[in-house]
Design a protein around this motif. Sequence first.
Motif, PDB file in Angstrom:
ATOM      1  N   ALA A  52       0.825  -1.209   0.000  1.00 24.04           N
ATOM      2  CA  ALA A  52       0.000   0.000   0.000  1.00 24.04           C
ATOM      3  C   ALA A  52       0.856   1.255   0.000  1.00 24.04           C
ATOM      4  CB  ALA A  52      -0.931   0.001   1.205  1.00 24.04           C
ATOM      5  N   ILE A  53       2.020   1.199   0.620  1.00 26.64           N
ATOM      6  CA  ILE A  53       2.908   2.362   0.669  1.00 26.64           C
ATOM      7  C   ILE A  53       3.622   2.561  -0.672  1.00 26.64           C
ATOM      8  CG2 ILE A  53       4.992   3.283   1.760  1.00 26.64           C
ATOM      9  CD1 ILE A  53       4.028   1.942   4.344  1.00 26.64           C
ATOM     10  N   LEU A  54       3.977   1.495  -1.336  1.00 32.89           N
ATOM     11  CA  LEU A  54       4.671   1.570  -2.622  1.00 32.89           C
ATOM     12  C   LEU A  54       3.714   2.082  -3.704  1.00 32.89           C
ATOM     13  CD1 LEU A  54       6.577  -1.821  -2.459  1.00 32.89           C
ATOM     14  CD2 LEU A  54       7.501   0.456  -2.081  1.00 32.89           C
ATOM     15  N   PRO A  55       4.214   2.345  -4.905  1.00 35.72           N
ATOM     16  CA  PRO A  55       3.334   2.797  -5.991  1.00 35.72           C
ATOM     17  C   PRO A  55       2.210   1.810  -6.326  1.00 35.72           C
ATOM     18  CG  PRO A  55       5.607   3.233  -6.562  1.00 35.72           C
ATOM     19  CD  PRO A  55       5.626   2.451  -5.279  1.00 35.72           C
ATOM     20  N   THR A  56       2.336   0.559  -5.917  1.00 35.27           N
ATOM     21  CA  THR A  56       1.256  -0.400  -6.147  1.00 35.27           C
ATOM     22  C   THR A  56       0.040  -0.093  -5.267  1.00 35.27           C
ATOM     23  OG1 THR A  56       2.214  -1.903  -4.528  1.00 35.27           O
ATOM     24  CG2 THR A  56       2.780  -2.275  -6.832  1.00 35.27           C
ATOM     25  N   GLY A  57       0.196   0.850  -4.333  1.00 33.76           N
ATOM     26  CA  GLY A  57      -0.911   1.222  -3.459  1.00 33.76           C
ATOM     27  C   GLY A  57      -2.079   1.816  -4.213  1.00 33.76           C
ATOM     28  N   ILE A  58      -1.818   2.441  -5.358  1.00 29.54           N
ATOM     29  CA  ILE A  58      -2.906   3.010  -6.166  1.00 29.54           C
ATOM     30  C   ILE A  58      -3.785   1.893  -6.698  1.00 29.54           C
ATOM     31  CG2 ILE A  58      -3.404   4.314  -8.265  1.00 29.54           C
ATOM     32  CD1 ILE A  58      -0.724   5.791  -7.730  1.00 29.54           C
ATOM     33  N   LEU A  59      -3.179   0.851  -7.234  1.00 27.88           N
ATOM     34  CA  LEU A  59      -3.944  -0.301  -7.719  1.00 27.88           C
ATOM     35  C   LEU A  59      -4.654  -1.005  -6.573  1.00 27.88           C
ATOM     36  CD1 LEU A  59      -4.734  -2.236 -10.003  1.00 27.88           C
ATOM     37  CD2 LEU A  59      -2.616  -3.472  -9.550  1.00 27.88           C
ATOM     38  N   LEU A  60      -3.967  -1.148  -5.462  1.00 30.10           N
ATOM     39  CA  LEU A  60      -4.560  -1.787  -4.286  1.00 30.10           C
ATOM     40  C   LEU A  60      -5.765  -0.993  -3.788  1.00 30.10           C
ATOM     41  CD1 LEU A  60      -4.281  -4.161  -2.316  1.00 30.10           C
ATOM     42  CD2 LEU A  60      -2.814  -2.701  -0.928  1.00 30.10           C
ATOM     43  N   GLY A  61      -5.690   0.333  -3.906  1.00 30.43           N
ATOM     44  CA  GLY A  61      -6.815   1.175  -3.500  1.00 30.43           C
ATOM     45  C   GLY A  61      -8.065   0.907  -4.321  1.00 30.43           C
ATOM     46  N   TRP A  62      -7.904   0.740  -5.623  1.00 31.31           N
ATOM     47  CA  TRP A  62      -9.061   0.447  -6.470  1.00 31.31           C
ATOM     48  C   TRP A  62      -9.604  -0.956  -6.211  1.00 31.31           C
ATOM     49  CZ3 TRP A  62     -11.700   4.157  -8.413  1.00 31.31           C
ATOM     50  CH2 TRP A  62     -11.080   5.360  -8.719  1.00 31.31           C
ATOM     51  N   ILE A  63      -8.714  -1.904  -5.967  1.00 30.46           N
ATOM     52  CA  ILE A  63      -9.158  -3.261  -5.617  1.00 30.46           C
ATOM     53  C   ILE A  63      -9.941  -3.227  -4.312  1.00 30.46           C
ATOM     54  CG2 ILE A  63      -8.354  -5.547  -4.923  1.00 30.46           C
ATOM     55  CD1 ILE A  63      -6.031  -5.151  -6.920  1.00 30.46           C
ATOM     56  N   ASP A  64      -9.456  -2.434  -3.354  1.00 30.14           N
ATOM     57  CA  ASP A  64     -10.151  -2.311  -2.075  1.00 30.14           C
ATOM     58  C   ASP A  64     -11.499  -1.620  -2.216  1.00 30.14           C
ATOM     59  OD1 ASP A  64      -8.482  -3.674  -0.382  1.00 30.14           O
ATOM     60  OD2 ASP A  64      -7.228  -1.935   0.014  1.00 30.14           O
ATOM     61  N   LEU A  65     -11.617  -0.701  -3.165  1.00 24.63           N
ATOM     62  CA  LEU A  65     -12.908  -0.058  -3.411  1.00 24.63           C
ATOM     63  C   LEU A  65     -13.943  -1.098  -3.822  1.00 24.63           C
ATOM     64  CD1 LEU A  65     -14.709   2.466  -3.789  1.00 24.63           C
ATOM     65  CD2 LEU A  65     -13.850   2.553  -6.134  1.00 24.63           C
ATOM     66  N   PHE A  66     -13.586  -1.970  -4.751  1.00 29.16           N
ATOM     67  CA  PHE A  66     -14.517  -3.009  -5.184  1.00 29.16           C
ATOM     68  C   PHE A  66     -14.754  -4.046  -4.084  1.00 29.16           C
ATOM     69  CE2 PHE A  66     -12.911  -1.472  -9.323  1.00 29.16           C
ATOM     70  CZ  PHE A  66     -14.123  -0.986  -9.795  1.00 29.16           C
ATOM     71  N   SER A  67     -13.732  -4.332  -3.298  1.00 26.31           N
ATOM     72  CA  SER A  67     -13.899  -5.238  -2.170  1.00 26.31           C
ATOM     73  C   SER A  67     -14.857  -4.640  -1.144  1.00 26.31           C
ATOM     74  CB  SER A  67     -12.552  -5.529  -1.520  1.00 26.31           C
ATOM     75  OG  SER A  67     -12.715  -6.256  -0.342  1.00 26.31           O
ATOM     76  N   CYS A  68     -14.744  -3.342  -0.936  1.00 21.38           N
ATOM     77  CA  CYS A  68     -15.628  -2.658   0.009  1.00 21.38           C
ATOM     78  C   CYS A  68     -17.071  -2.669  -0.499  1.00 21.38           C
ATOM     79  CB  CYS A  68     -15.133  -1.237   0.224  1.00 21.38           C
ATOM     80  SG  CYS A  68     -16.042  -0.354   1.483  1.00 21.38           S
ATOM     81  N   LEU A  69     -17.244  -2.541  -1.807  1.00 23.84           N
ATOM     82  CA  LEU A  69     -18.592  -2.605  -2.377  1.00 23.84           C
ATOM     83  C   LEU A  69     -19.231  -3.967  -2.144  1.00 23.84           C
ATOM     84  CD1 LEU A  69     -18.087  -0.782  -5.783  1.00 23.84           C
ATOM     85  CD2 LEU A  69     -19.589  -0.064  -3.934  1.00 23.84           C
ATOM     86  N   LEU A  70     -18.431  -5.021  -2.245  1.00 23.99           N
ATOM     87  CA  LEU A  70     -18.963  -6.377  -2.131  1.00 23.99           C
ATOM     88  C   LEU A  70     -18.982  -6.910  -0.699  1.00 23.99           C
ATOM     89  CD1 LEU A  70     -17.208  -7.944  -5.237  1.00 23.99           C
ATOM     90  CD2 LEU A  70     -19.553  -7.109  -5.067  1.00 23.99           C
ATOM     91  N   GLN A  71     -17.932  -6.629   0.093  1.00 24.25           N
ATOM     92  CA  GLN A  71     -17.791  -7.267   1.398  1.00 24.25           C
ATOM     93  C   GLN A  71     -17.876  -6.323   2.585  1.00 24.25           C
ATOM     94  OE1 GLN A  71     -13.963  -9.068   1.204  1.00 24.25           O
ATOM     95  NE2 GLN A  71     -14.560 -10.570  -0.318  1.00 24.25           N
ATOM     96  N   LYS A  72     -17.900  -5.010   2.337  1.00 24.32           N
ATOM     97  CA  LYS A  72     -17.921  -3.985   3.380  1.00 24.32           C
ATOM     98  C   LYS A  72     -16.661  -4.018   4.257  1.00 24.32           C
ATOM     99  CE  LYS A  72     -20.885  -1.658   6.648  1.00 24.32           C
ATOM    100  NZ  LYS A  72     -21.960  -1.735   7.573  1.00 24.32           N
ATOM    101  N   LYS A  73     -15.535  -4.381   3.661  1.00 29.71           N
ATOM    102  CA  LYS A  73     -14.244  -4.335   4.349  1.00 29.71           C
ATOM    103  C   LYS A  73     -13.153  -4.301   3.290  1.00 29.71           C
ATOM    104  CE  LYS A  73     -13.228  -9.191   4.756  1.00 29.71           C
ATOM    105  NZ  LYS A  73     -12.434 -10.099   5.532  1.00 29.71           N
ATOM    106  N   LEU A  74     -11.958  -3.907   3.689  1.00 27.50           N
ATOM    107  CA  LEU A  74     -10.830  -3.917   2.781  1.00 27.50           C
ATOM    108  C   LEU A  74     -10.392  -5.359   2.559  1.00 27.50           C
ATOM    109  CD1 LEU A  74      -8.683  -0.950   4.126  1.00 27.50           C
ATOM    110  CD2 LEU A  74     -10.387  -0.916   2.329  1.00 27.50           C
ATOM    111  N   ILE A  75      -9.812  -5.606   1.406  1.00 26.80           N
ATOM    112  CA  ILE A  75      -9.367  -6.957   1.101  1.00 26.80           C
ATOM    113  C   ILE A  75      -8.222  -7.342   2.046  1.00 26.80           C
ATOM    114  CG2 ILE A  75      -7.694  -6.313  -0.658  1.00 26.80           C
ATOM    115  CD1 ILE A  75      -8.795  -8.660  -2.305  1.00 26.80           C
ATOM    116  N   LEU A  76      -8.209  -8.546   2.497  1.00 27.41           N
ATOM    117  CA  LEU A  76      -7.192  -9.104   3.391  1.00 27.41           C
ATOM    118  C   LEU A  76      -7.100  -8.407   4.750  1.00 27.41           C
ATOM    119  CD1 LEU A  76      -4.313  -9.757   0.829  1.00 27.41           C
ATOM    120  CD2 LEU A  76      -5.980 -11.391   1.711  1.00 27.41           C
ATOM    121  N   THR A  77      -8.204  -7.873   5.245  1.00 26.53           N
ATOM    122  CA  THR A  77      -8.191  -7.319   6.612  1.00 26.53           C
ATOM    123  C   THR A  77      -9.116  -8.123   7.492  1.00 26.53           C
ATOM    124  OG1 THR A  77      -9.911  -5.703   6.109  1.00 26.53           O
ATOM    125  CG2 THR A  77      -7.631  -4.969   6.003  1.00 26.53           C
TER     126      THR A  77
END
Length: 77
Positions: A52-77
Motif C-alpha cells: 500500500a505504501i509503494l506505488p502499487t498502493g494506487i492499484l490496491l486502492g481500487w481493488i479495495d474499493l470493489f472489495s468494500c462494495l462487495l464485502q464492506k471491508k478492505l481486502i485481506l483485513t
Amino acid sequence: MSINSGFKGLPRLIQIILLLIPGVNWLTEILVRGSAALHGKATLQLIVLIFAILPTGILLGWIDLFSCLLQKKLILT
C-alpha cells in the motif's frame, strides 16, 4: 477500538467515499492496514501495508474499493 474496526463500523456509503478520493484513499489504506497489523494477523498485514505504501498502493486502492462494495471491508483485513 482499532481504526480497522472503526472503518468496518462506518456506513458503506462513507467507506466508499473515503476510498474514491485518491489522497484520502491512500491514507485510509495505510491507517486501516496499520491498525489491523497491530491488532491481528501481523505478518500478512505488514506485507500488504508495504504494498500500500509503494506505488502499487494506487492499484490496491481500487481493488479495495470493489472489495468494500462487495464485502464492506478492505481486502485481506
